[in-house]
Design a protein around this motif. Structure first.
Motif, PDB file in Angstrom:
ATOM      1  N   THR A   1      -3.663  57.408  67.725  1.00 15.82           N
ATOM      2  CA  THR A   1      -4.153  56.842  66.462  1.00 15.82           C
ATOM      3  C   THR A   1      -3.234  55.728  65.991  1.00 15.82           C
ATOM      4  O   THR A   1      -3.685  54.648  65.574  1.00 15.82           O
ATOM      5  N   LEU A   2      -1.939  55.973  66.091  1.00 12.08           N
ATOM      6  CA  LEU A   2      -0.951  54.975  65.693  1.00 12.08           C
ATOM      7  C   LEU A   2      -1.043  53.741  66.594  1.00 12.08           C
ATOM      8  O   LEU A   2      -0.964  52.600  66.122  1.00 12.08           O
ATOM      9  N   LEU A   3      -1.232  53.958  67.892  1.00 15.18           N
ATOM     10  CA  LEU A   3      -1.354  52.848  68.839  1.00 15.18           C
ATOM     11  C   LEU A   3      -2.579  51.998  68.521  1.00 15.18           C
ATOM     12  O   LEU A   3      -2.507  50.762  68.522  1.00 15.18           O
ATOM     13  N   LYS A   4      -3.699  52.642  68.243  1.00 19.20           N
ATOM     14  CA  LYS A   4      -4.916  51.894  67.921  1.00 19.20           C
ATOM     15  C   LYS A   4      -4.728  51.066  66.655  1.00 19.20           C
ATOM     16  O   LYS A   4      -5.147  49.899  66.590  1.00 19.20           O
ATOM     17  N   ARG A   5      -4.086  51.633  65.661  1.00 17.96           N
ATOM     18  CA  ARG A   5      -3.831  50.898  64.423  1.00 17.96           C
ATOM     19  C   ARG A   5      -2.974  49.660  64.692  1.00 17.96           C
ATOM     20  O   ARG A   5      -3.242  48.587  64.162  1.00 17.96           O
ATOM     21  N   LYS A   6      -1.966  49.820  65.527  1.00 16.60           N
ATOM     22  CA  LYS A   6      -1.077  48.689  65.817  1.00 16.60           C
ATOM     23  C   LYS A   6      -1.820  47.601  66.585  1.00 16.60           C
ATOM     24  O   LYS A   6      -1.714  46.412  66.274  1.00 16.60           O
ATOM     25  N   LEU A   7      -2.587  47.993  67.591  1.00 20.22           N
ATOM     26  CA  LEU A   7      -3.320  47.013  68.392  1.00 20.22           C
ATOM     27  C   LEU A   7      -4.423  46.338  67.586  1.00 20.22           C
ATOM     28  O   LEU A   7      -4.785  45.189  67.870  1.00 20.22           O
ATOM     29  N   ASP A   8      -4.953  47.045  66.582  1.00 21.74           N
ATOM     30  CA  ASP A   8      -5.988  46.466  65.723  1.00 21.74           C
ATOM     31  C   ASP A   8      -5.415  45.500  64.695  1.00 21.74           C
ATOM     32  O   ASP A   8      -6.168  44.864  63.953  1.00 21.74           O
ATOM     33  N   GLY A   9      -4.092  45.436  64.631  1.00 23.57           N
ATOM     34  CA  GLY A   9      -3.466  44.457  63.758  1.00 23.57           C
ATOM     35  C   GLY A   9      -3.175  44.941  62.355  1.00 23.57           C
ATOM     36  O   GLY A   9      -2.898  44.134  61.462  1.00 23.57           O
ATOM     37  N   GLU A  10      -3.213  46.250  62.137  1.00 21.48           N
ATOM     38  CA  GLU A  10      -2.896  46.763  60.814  1.00 21.48           C
ATOM     39  C   GLU A  10      -1.421  46.513  60.489  1.00 21.48           C
ATOM     40  O   GLU A  10      -0.567  46.520  61.370  1.00 21.48           O
ATOM     41  N   GLU A  11      -1.142  46.313  59.218  1.00 16.96           N
ATOM     42  CA  GLU A  11       0.239  46.197  58.767  1.00 16.96           C
ATOM     43  C   GLU A  11       0.852  47.594  58.738  1.00 16.96           C
ATOM     44  O   GLU A  11       0.474  48.423  57.908  1.00 16.96           O
ATOM     45  N   LEU A  12       1.747  47.864  59.643  1.00 15.01           N
ATOM     46  CA  LEU A  12       2.381  49.177  59.708  1.00 15.01           C
ATOM     47  C   LEU A  12       3.746  49.092  59.022  1.00 15.01           C
ATOM     48  O   LEU A  12       4.771  48.897  59.666  1.00 15.01           O
ATOM     49  N   ASP A  13       3.725  49.205  57.720  1.00 11.83           N
ATOM     50  CA  ASP A  13       4.966  49.137  56.959  1.00 11.83           C
ATOM     51  C   ASP A  13       5.447  50.557  56.669  1.00 11.83           C
ATOM     52  O   ASP A  13       5.199  51.462  57.453  1.00 11.83           O
ATOM     53  N   LYS A  14       6.087  50.772  55.553  1.00 10.49           N
ATOM     54  CA  LYS A  14       6.588  52.115  55.233  1.00 10.49           C
ATOM     55  C   LYS A  14       5.447  53.051  54.838  1.00 10.49           C
ATOM     56  O   LYS A  14       4.598  52.694  54.018  1.00 10.49           O
ATOM     57  N   GLU A  15       5.469  54.222  55.449  1.00 13.42           N
ATOM     58  CA  GLU A  15       4.479  55.264  55.162  1.00 13.42           C
ATOM     59  C   GLU A  15       5.169  56.610  55.290  1.00 13.42           C
ATOM     60  O   GLU A  15       6.278  56.709  55.835  1.00 13.42           O
ATOM     61  N   PRO A  16       4.530  57.678  54.783  1.00 10.68           N
ATOM     62  CA  PRO A  16       5.110  59.014  55.004  1.00 10.68           C
ATOM     63  C   PRO A  16       5.301  59.273  56.494  1.00 10.68           C
ATOM     64  O   PRO A  16       4.460  58.900  57.319  1.00 10.68           O
ATOM     65  N   LYS A  17       6.417  59.873  56.830  1.00  8.99           N
ATOM     66  CA  LYS A  17       6.689  60.134  58.246  1.00  8.99           C
ATOM     67  C   LYS A  17       5.649  61.076  58.832  1.00  8.99           C
ATOM     68  O   LYS A  17       5.028  61.876  58.112  1.00  8.99           O
ATOM     69  N   ILE A  18       5.458  60.979  60.137  1.00  3.09           N
ATOM     70  CA  ILE A  18       4.482  61.800  60.848  1.00  3.09           C
ATOM     71  C   ILE A  18       5.240  62.980  61.452  1.00  3.09           C
ATOM     72  O   ILE A  18       5.954  62.831  62.456  1.00  3.09           O
ATOM     73  N   GLN A  19       5.113  64.122  60.835  1.00  2.00           N
ATOM     74  CA  GLN A  19       5.980  65.252  61.140  1.00  2.00           C
ATOM     75  C   GLN A  19       5.911  65.677  62.605  1.00  2.00           C
ATOM     76  O   GLN A  19       6.938  65.958  63.231  1.00  2.00           O
ATOM     77  N   VAL A  20       4.700  65.692  63.172  1.00  2.00           N
ATOM     78  CA  VAL A  20       4.565  66.169  64.549  1.00  2.00           C
ATOM     79  C   VAL A  20       5.278  65.232  65.523  1.00  2.00           C
ATOM     80  O   VAL A  20       5.860  65.678  66.529  1.00  2.00           O
ATOM     81  N   ILE A  21       5.290  63.933  65.222  1.00  2.00           N
ATOM     82  CA  ILE A  21       5.989  62.989  66.091  1.00  2.00           C
ATOM     83  C   ILE A  21       7.497  63.101  65.894  1.00  2.00           C
ATOM     84  O   ILE A  21       8.263  63.099  66.866  1.00  2.00           O
ATOM     85  N   ASN A  22       7.932  63.206  64.653  1.00  2.00           N
ATOM     86  CA  ASN A  22       9.363  63.360  64.387  1.00  2.00           C
ATOM     87  C   ASN A  22       9.934  64.591  65.078  1.00  2.00           C
ATOM     88  O   ASN A  22      11.019  64.546  65.676  1.00  2.00           O
ATOM     89  N   GLN A  23       9.207  65.691  65.001  1.00  2.00           N
ATOM     90  CA  GLN A  23       9.691  66.922  65.629  1.00  2.00           C
ATOM     91  C   GLN A  23       9.784  66.761  67.143  1.00  2.00           C
ATOM     92  O   GLN A  23      10.778  67.169  67.768  1.00  2.00           O
TER      93      GLN A  23
END
Length: 261
Positions: free
Chosen positions: A199-221
Motif C-alpha cells: 500500500t505504501l509502495l503504491k502511494r509513493k509510485l502514484d506520487g502522493e506526498e508522503l510527509d509525516k504521518e502516524p507510524k505504521i506499527q506492523v512495519i516498525n515492529q
C-alpha cells in the motif's frame, strides 16, 4: 533526461581528458520506488590516459582526485569513480559498486571492462561486509527517521530495502537484486505486513506526498526485530574472500590497452 545525462557525460570526458566506461542509475529509480519528483542519481566509472598512471604520485593522492562530481541540482546528481578506485572497492565487495553493476537503468557502456567485472562479481562477494553495510544503513535510518508517534513516512523505504537486502543475503547467500518489489515478493509472507508495504509502495509510485504521518506499527515492529536478528546472524559469519588482486591488476592493464590504443 537521457539526452541531458549523455551530454553531461560527454562534457566530463572532454573537460577531464578521461574515458567513461559505464554510467548507470543508482538510488530510488534503480530500486524501483521513485517519487514523481525524484532526482536522477547517475553513477559512472572512468579511466585516465596511461601517462596519468605512470607517475610517482598515484591517482587519489593530493590534487590527483579519484572522483569526479558535478554540482548537484534539483534533478541531476552525477558522480564518478576512477577505475583503480573502483577496482579496489570491488575487491572488497563494495555494495554500492556491486549495485551499479546490477542496475537495470544503464545510460552508457563502452569497452569490455564492465562485462568482465559483472562476471567476476559472481565470485567477488563478501556476505559479511555486505550485511554490515545494509544493516548499518537500516539501523541509522530507523533510528533517525522512524521513532516517535509521527514519522517521515517515505523513509520506510530507506529502511525496508536494506533490511530486505540483508535478508536476501542470509537466505540465498548471494548479492541481492536491486528491485524493491522483488525483495518484498520473495521475503515477505502474505499478511498484514505485506499489505502495508505494498500500500505504501503504491502511494509513493502514484506520487502522493508522503510527509509525516502516524507510524505504521506492523512495519516498525518488523524492522526492529529483523535488524536485531540479522545483526546476530552477521556476527556469526567469518569475514574474508579470496584475493582477486592479480585478476584485477590484469583487468586494469587490459583496460588501458583497449581504451587508449
Amino acid at each position: 533526461m537521457r539526452e541531458t545525462i549523455l551530454a553531461s557525460l560527454e562534457k566530463i570526458e572532454e573537460d577531464n581528458h578521461v574515458k567513461i566506461l559505464f554510467a548507470c542509475e543508482s538510488g530510488s529509480r534503480a530500486w524501483q520506488f521513485p517519487s514523481k519528483d525524484s532526482d536522477y542519481d547517475v553513477r559512472f566509472i572512468y579511466v585516465h590516459k596511461k601517462e596519468e598512471y605512470l607517475a610517482i604520485d598515484p591517482i587519489g593522492i593530493g590534487s590527483k582526485r579519484d572522483v569526479i562530481e558535478l554540482p548537484i541540482n534539483d534533478l541531476l546528481d552525477i558522480t564518478g569513480w576512477e577505475l583503480t578506485k573502483a577496482l579496489r572497492l570491488f575487491r572488497k565487495s563494495n555494495p554500492p559498486l556491486m549495485e551499479w553493476l546490477r542496475s537495470g537503468i544503464v545510460y552508457y557502456q563502452a569497452f569490455s571492462t564492465i562485462e568482465q567485472m559483472q562476471e567476476l562479481s559472481k565470485s567477488i562477494f563478501a556476505p559479511n561486509s555486505c550485511l554490515h553495510h545494509y544493516l548499518n544503513m537500516a539501523a541509522n535510518n530507523f533510528r533517525e527517521y522512524l521513532q516517535g508517534e509521527e514519522v517521515k513516512i517515505k523513509k520506510y523505504f530507506y529502511v525496508l530495502r536494506p533490511v530486505l537486502a540483508a535478508g536476501w543475503i542470509e537466505k540465498y547467500n548471494e548479492f541481492p537484486p536491486l528491485e524493491f518489489s522483488t525483495l518484498v515478493n520473495h521475503l515477505v509472507p502474505e499478511g498484514p505486513l505485506k499489505i502495508e508495504i505494498n500500500t505504501l509502495l503504491k502511494r509513493k509510485l502514484d506520487g502522493e506526498e508522503l510527509d509525516k504521518e502516524p507510524k505504521i506499527q506492523v512495519i516498525n515492529q518488523f524492522l526492529n526485530e529483523e535488524i536485531e536478528r540479522l545483526r546476530e546472524y552477521a556476527s556469526s559469519l567469518t569475514s574474508g574472500i579470496p584475493n582477486f588482486t592479480t585478476k584485477l591488476d590484469l583487468l586494469f592493464r587490459n583496460t588501458l590497452e583497449e581504451v587508449w590504443n
